[in-house]
Scaffold this motif. Structure first.
Motif, PDB file in Angstrom:
ATOM      1  N   ALA A  79       0.835  -1.210   0.000  1.00 50.24           N
ATOM      2  CA  ALA A  79       0.000   0.000   0.000  1.00 50.24           C
ATOM      3  C   ALA A  79       0.866   1.256   0.000  1.00 50.24           C
ATOM      4  N   ALA A  80       1.911   1.263   0.828  1.00 51.79           N
ATOM      5  CA  ALA A  80       2.795   2.436   0.890  1.00 51.79           C
ATOM      6  C   ALA A  80       3.529   2.640  -0.435  1.00 51.79           C
ATOM      7  N   LEU A  81       4.040   1.562  -1.021  1.00 56.36           N
ATOM      8  CA  LEU A  81       4.789   1.693  -2.267  1.00 56.36           C
ATOM      9  C   LEU A  81       3.873   1.981  -3.453  1.00 56.36           C
ATOM     10  N   ALA A  82       2.641   1.475  -3.423  1.00 56.92           N
ATOM     11  CA  ALA A  82       1.696   1.791  -4.502  1.00 56.92           C
ATOM     12  C   ALA A  82       1.342   3.275  -4.481  1.00 56.92           C
ATOM     13  N   LEU A 140      -3.376  -2.437  -6.106  1.00 60.52           N
ATOM     14  CA  LEU A 140      -3.571  -1.145  -5.444  1.00 60.52           C
ATOM     15  C   LEU A 140      -3.133   0.005  -6.343  1.00 60.52           C
ATOM     16  N   LEU A 141      -2.053  -0.191  -7.059  1.00 57.41           N
ATOM     17  CA  LEU A 141      -1.588   0.849  -7.979  1.00 57.41           C
ATOM     18  C   LEU A 141      -2.647   1.122  -9.048  1.00 57.41           C
ATOM     19  N   GLU A 142      -3.245   0.075  -9.584  1.00 55.02           N
ATOM     20  CA  GLU A 142      -4.296   0.253 -10.578  1.00 55.02           C
ATOM     21  C   GLU A 142      -5.521   0.910  -9.961  1.00 55.02           C
ATOM     22  N   GLY A 143      -5.859   0.523  -8.740  1.00 55.85           N
ATOM     23  CA  GLY A 143      -6.998   1.136  -8.070  1.00 55.85           C
ATOM     24  C   GLY A 143      -6.809   2.623  -7.827  1.00 55.85           C
ATOM     25  N   VAL A 174     -10.555   2.151  -4.034  1.00 53.07           N
ATOM     26  CA  VAL A 174      -9.400   1.256  -4.061  1.00 53.07           C
ATOM     27  C   VAL A 174      -9.713  -0.092  -3.403  1.00 53.07           C
ATOM     28  N   LEU A 175     -10.640  -0.092  -2.434  1.00 50.77           N
ATOM     29  CA  LEU A 175     -10.925  -1.321  -1.698  1.00 50.77           C
ATOM     30  C   LEU A 175     -11.362  -2.499  -2.573  1.00 50.77           C
ATOM     31  N   PRO A 176     -12.181  -2.306  -3.627  1.00 52.07           N
ATOM     32  CA  PRO A 176     -12.506  -3.466  -4.479  1.00 52.07           C
ATOM     33  C   PRO A 176     -11.267  -4.105  -5.104  1.00 52.07           C
ATOM     34  N   TYR A 177     -10.298  -3.277  -5.492  1.00 53.90           N
ATOM     35  CA  TYR A 177      -9.053  -3.811  -6.042  1.00 53.90           C
ATOM     36  C   TYR A 177      -8.275  -4.558  -4.961  1.00 53.90           C
ATOM     37  N   PHE A 178      -8.255  -3.972  -3.764  1.00 52.26           N
ATOM     38  CA  PHE A 178      -7.544  -4.628  -2.662  1.00 52.26           C
ATOM     39  C   PHE A 178      -8.216  -5.936  -2.284  1.00 52.26           C
ATOM     40  N   ALA A 181      -7.204  -8.584  -4.681  1.00 56.27           N
ATOM     41  CA  ALA A 181      -5.812  -8.979  -4.457  1.00 56.27           C
ATOM     42  C   ALA A 181      -5.674  -9.796  -3.182  1.00 56.27           C
ATOM     43  N   ALA A 182      -6.402  -9.405  -2.127  1.00 58.39           N
ATOM     44  CA  ALA A 182      -6.310 -10.115  -0.850  1.00 58.39           C
ATOM     45  C   ALA A 182      -6.865 -11.527  -0.974  1.00 58.39           C
TER      46      ALA A 182
END
Length: 253
Positions: A79-82, A140-143, A174-178, A181-182
């Motif tokens: 999340a931080a790097l995205a 996350l980057l895409e979100g 962003v949460l749907p993307y996360f 991924a999760a």
């Protein structure tokens, strides 16, 4: 929904029957056929015997703490790097090669290399972290990139504080993307983490129990521990996704 559930139950029952018939055929054909394939009933019975022991739950807790710890650490780092990569193109460019390398390299290679640097007790944390990172980071980057620019422009015009922008604009989108991924990452981290335990053999772990069962031809134990890994992974995935859905509901309210 009921029809789909029925189809699933029938499918599960069918494959359990195939498994049972296969075990019976091997037992009839070979004197020690049970060593090759334990029946589902024998595996379930052994799982029940293991589940009432303290050692079983200590092994589950040992593995869960390290594998899920690696997963959570990976999510926070991703999340931080995205966020950094979305803000600075140079950061994205620098992160692209290692992310691609982690995606392409077999997990066994990382496990063997990591054993050179880490002791076996830290290995599952590192491998779970490493295997989950690309999936969460890229999603996350895409979100972040798909966040509605008009909402962000309106927030700037009305001087909305950054914290409220994060909660009210970024988080719901962003949460749907996360979540996607999760869902993938949780299964992946358990597979990779248990593989790391089987190779590294940290004492008291589920992976060590799997390896021991294989070495001593304890086939019912092998199937029972495998079923335990699948069950624990499914439970944690469901609980974590429910938590993400709850946060998404609050953010959208």
């Amino acid at each position: 929904m009921a029809r789909k559930s029925g189809l699933r139950l029938r499918a599960v029952a069918f494959w359990l029957l195939v498994w049972q018939l296969g075990a019976m055929a091997l037992a009839a054909a070979y004197p020690h056929g049970g060593l090759l394939l334990a029946s589902p009933l024998a595996s379930l019975w052994r799982l029940g015997e293991l589940a009432v022991t303290a050692a079983f739950w200590r092994a589950v807790a040992w593995s869960a703490c390290r594998i899920l710890g690696g997963f959570l650490l990976s999510c926070l780092t991703a999340a931080a790097l995205a966020a950094l990569a979305a803000r600075y193109p140079l950061a994205e460019e620098l992160l692209a090669p290692p992310t691609a390398a982690v995606k392409a390299t077999p997990v066994a290679s990382f496990i063997i290399l990591a054993l050179v640097w880490l002791d076996s007790r830290r290995l599952p944390v590192f491998i779970a972290f490493l295997m989950v990172f690309p999936t969460v980071y890229l999603n996350l980057l895409e979100g972040i990139r798909q966040t509605d620019g008009r909402l962000l422009e309106m927030a700037r015009v009305f001087h909305v504080p950054p914290v409220r922008q994060l909660w009210g604009i970024y988080l719901p989108q962003v949460l749907p993307y996360f979540r996607s991924a999760a869902s993938l990452g949780l299964g992946l981290c358990w597979k990779a983490g248990i593989a790391a335990e089987v190779i590294g053999l940290p004492a008291g772990s589920m992976g060590e129990r799997l390896y021991t069962a294989k070495i001593y031809f304890q086939t019912p134990d092998l199937f029972a521990w495998t079923a335990a890994v699948v069950a624990v992974s499914a439970v944690f995935e469901r609980l974590f996704l429910k938590l993400v859905d709850a946060v998404a509901g609050k953010a959208a309210a």
